[in-house]
Design an enzyme around this catalytic site. Structure first.
Site, PDB file in Angstrom:
ATOM      1  N   GLY A   1      34.953 177.601 100.125  1.00 40.97           N
ATOM      2  CA  GLY A   1      36.082 177.944 101.021  1.00 40.97           C
ATOM      3  C   GLY A   1      36.979 177.007 101.635  1.00 40.97           C
TER       4      GLY A   1
ATOM      5  CG  LEU B   1      40.251 178.975  99.450  1.00 39.73           C
ATOM      6  CD1 LEU B   1      40.931 180.227  98.807  1.00 39.73           C
ATOM      7  CD2 LEU B   1      39.212 178.147  98.750  1.00 39.73           C
ATOM      8  CG  HIS B   2      41.776 171.931  99.422  1.00 41.87           C
ATOM      9  ND1 HIS B   2      42.041 171.608  97.801  1.00 41.87           N
ATOM     10  CD2 HIS B   2      40.622 171.409  99.691  1.00 41.87           C
ATOM     11  CE1 HIS B   2      40.607 171.450  97.761  1.00 41.87           C
ATOM     12  NE2 HIS B   2      39.977 171.260  98.763  1.00 41.87           N
TER      13      HIS B   2
ATOM     14  CG  HIS C   1      39.576 175.128  96.642  1.00 38.88           C
ATOM     15  ND1 HIS C   1      39.787 174.782  97.995  1.00 38.88           N
ATOM     16  CD2 HIS C   1      38.086 174.832  96.387  1.00 38.88           C
ATOM     17  CE1 HIS C   1      38.533 174.058  98.420  1.00 38.88           C
ATOM     18  NE2 HIS C   1      37.665 174.222  97.635  1.00 38.88           N
TER      19      HIS C   1
ATOM     20  CD  GLN D   1      26.782 173.771  97.655  1.00 35.04           C
ATOM     21  OE1 GLN D   1      26.647 174.762  96.881  1.00 35.04           O
ATOM     22  NE2 GLN D   1      27.924 172.981  97.292  1.00 35.04           N
TER      23      GLN D   1
ATOM     24  N   GLY E   1      36.345 171.828  89.312  1.00 35.56           N
ATOM     25  CA  GLY E   1      37.163 170.471  89.505  1.00 35.56           C
ATOM     26  C   GLY E   1      36.757 169.053  88.990  1.00 35.56           C
TER      27      GLY E   1
ATOM     28  CG  ASP F   1      33.280 168.483  93.653  1.00 37.73           C
ATOM     29  OD1 ASP F   1      32.548 167.442  94.672  1.00 37.73           O
ATOM     30  OD2 ASP F   1      34.133 168.996  93.755  1.00 37.73           O
TER      31      ASP F   1
ATOM     32  CD  GLN G   1      30.352 171.484  91.906  1.00 38.97           C
ATOM     33  OE1 GLN G   1      29.874 171.041  93.031  1.00 38.97           O
ATOM     34  NE2 GLN G   1      31.182 171.982  91.934  1.00 38.97           N
TER      35      GLN G   1
ATOM     36  NE  ARG H   1      31.531 167.216 103.174  1.00 39.52           N
ATOM     37  CZ  ARG H   1      30.875 167.911 102.551  1.00 39.52           C
ATOM     38  NH1 ARG H   1      31.474 167.957 101.026  1.00 39.52           N
ATOM     39  NH2 ARG H   1      29.802 168.504 102.607  1.00 39.52           N
TER      40      ARG H   1
HETATM   41  P1  AMP Z   1      34.094 173.323  96.836  1.00 40.16           P
HETATM   42  O1  AMP Z   1      34.787 174.444  97.723  1.00 40.16           O
HETATM   43  O2  AMP Z   1      34.326 172.115  97.499  1.00 40.16           O
HETATM   44  O3  AMP Z   1      32.865 173.480  96.355  1.00 40.16           O
HETATM   45  O4  AMP Z   1      35.081 173.215  95.576  1.00 40.16           O
HETATM   46  C1  AMP Z   1      35.285 174.455  94.804  1.00 40.16           C
HETATM   47  C2  AMP Z   1      35.799 173.940  93.335  1.00 40.16           C
HETATM   48  O5  AMP Z   1      36.921 173.181  93.619  1.00 40.16           O
HETATM   49  C3  AMP Z   1      34.862 172.833  92.647  1.00 40.16           C
HETATM   50  O6  AMP Z   1      34.741 173.143  91.317  1.00 40.16           O
HETATM   51  C4  AMP Z   1      35.634 171.550  93.160  1.00 40.16           C
HETATM   52  O7  AMP Z   1      35.429 170.602  92.130  1.00 40.16           O
HETATM   53  C5  AMP Z   1      37.070 172.235  93.061  1.00 40.16           C
HETATM   54  N1  AMP Z   1      37.947 171.186  93.724  1.00 40.16           N
HETATM   55  C6  AMP Z   1      37.755 170.648  94.959  1.00 40.16           C
HETATM   56  N2  AMP Z   1      38.548 169.638  95.483  1.00 40.16           N
HETATM   57  C7  AMP Z   1      39.569 169.571  94.286  1.00 40.16           C
HETATM   58  C8  AMP Z   1      40.835 168.965  94.135  1.00 40.16           C
HETATM   59  N3  AMP Z   1      41.187 168.057  95.146  1.00 40.16           N
HETATM   60  N4  AMP Z   1      41.330 169.177  93.021  1.00 40.16           N
HETATM   61  C9  AMP Z   1      40.784 169.973  91.919  1.00 40.16           C
HETATM   62  N5  AMP Z   1      39.617 170.763  92.364  1.00 40.16           N
HETATM   63  C10 AMP Z   1      39.084 170.716  93.279  1.00 40.16           C
END
Ligand code: AMP
Length: 278
Positions: A29, A31-32, A35, A59, A145, A148, A151, A185
């Site tokens: 969540g 979101l930006h 996402h 995690q 993404g 990460d 991951q 973050r």
């Molecule tokens: P998170 O909510 O941080 O767990 O991210 C969810 C998904 O969004 C993960 O697969 C991340 O790698 C991807 N993600 C996070 N930041 C970015 C970004 N700046 N560009 C592309 N994908 C992203």
């Protein structure tokens, strides 16, 4: 768009349309655009799109990080609705981790270094929750993404090793205008830290340019990035790595393809970023 919490309700929605292709985007969540780039790709490639929003306690290795993690579910739902998402799944923590929970999914070598070494238990928390989410959603394709990178490598390995019939799609890192990789973050940074944070992007870009200009020695690329990050007084290096993009093993000597990655603290906020050369 449906917003669903119980596991059985999510299963029922999926079961009702077994013949359709389902794209799945798991997130924490807040979101930006990063996402949303995954969501748009999933929307373009599937009949149905599910996004999960779950701040997965397993995690987070630091309680303070879990508590500080931004939560903006209502705003997130509005953004997802505008993107044409079909289902937002917001699992319940008590249902995801029932009393007596004791099973973990451990992808071994790929998760031992970098994030695995510096955030003990983090990647095991990710691979365990991703397996659980996959078991309920049973997606055709799942979107992650490159931001990460470790991951994504661990999830690819997991799907292969456990014979899951799911295509893993890894999407490029979305960045702010000054190069800073988008991250939930980033909002936790002070103004000064935010101004300093693009040093990650600059260090990586310079190393990529050096590699393209013919500097292929892993040690030199690492020290290049280190010097660049150290020039920023607000930045504290957690790790700097030149590794194999699939196995995440640290490389030495000349490299023909590599994942350049780094983790850097600004105060309590830990940022990661990476670029690949090949
Ligand atoms: P998170 O909510 O941080 O767990 O991210 C969810 C998904 O969004 C993960 O697969 C991340 O790698 C991807 N993600 C996070 N930041 C970015 C970004 N700046 N560009 C592309 N994908 C992203």
């Amino acid at each position: 768009m449906e917003i669903i919490t119980p596991i059985q309700a999510m299963r029922a929605v999926r079961r009702a349309e077994p013949e359709l292709s389902w794209g799945f985007v798991p997130t924490l969540g807040a979101l930006h655009e990063g996402h949303l780039s995954l969501v748009r790709r999933a929307r373009a490639e599937n009949d149905r799109v599910v996004e999960s929003i779950f701040v997965n306690p397993m995690q987070f290795e630091r309680q303070s990080d879990l508590q500080a993690y931004p939560r903006t579910v209502e705003r997130d739902a509005d953004l997802l609705n505008a993107e044409g998402v079909d289902v937002v799944w917001t699992p319940d923590e008590a249902e995801m981790y029932p009393p007596g929970f004791q099973t973990v999914v451990d992808v071994q070598a790929v998760t031992r270094r970098l994030e695995g070494e510096h955030r003990p238990g983090h990647l095991q928390g990710v691979t365990t929750i991703v397996t659980k989410l996959f078991n309920v959603v049973r997606p055709t394709r799942a979107y992650f993404g490159q931001k990460d990178a470790q991951q994504a490598a661990a999830v690819r390995r997991l799907v292969l090793d456990l014979s899951m019939d799911i295509a893993i799609v890894v999407c490029p890192t979305e960045r702010e205008a000054d190069g800073l990789a988008m991250s939930s973050r980033n909002v936790l940074l002070t103004q000064e830290q935010r101004a300093a944070a693009p040093v990650l992007y600059r260090a990586l870009s310079e190393a990529v340019r050096a590699w393209e200009a013919g500097e292929h020695q892993a040690e030199i690329l690492r020290s290049w990035m280190k010097t660049r990050i150290e020039s920023e007084p607000l930045a504290q290096i957690d790790y700097i790595s030149v590794a194999d993009p699939d196995t995440l093993e640290e490389l030495h000597g000349p490299v023909d393809r590599a994942l350049l990655s780094l983790a850097v603290y600004f105060g309590d906020v830990r940022l990661i970023d990476n670029m690949t050369v090949s």
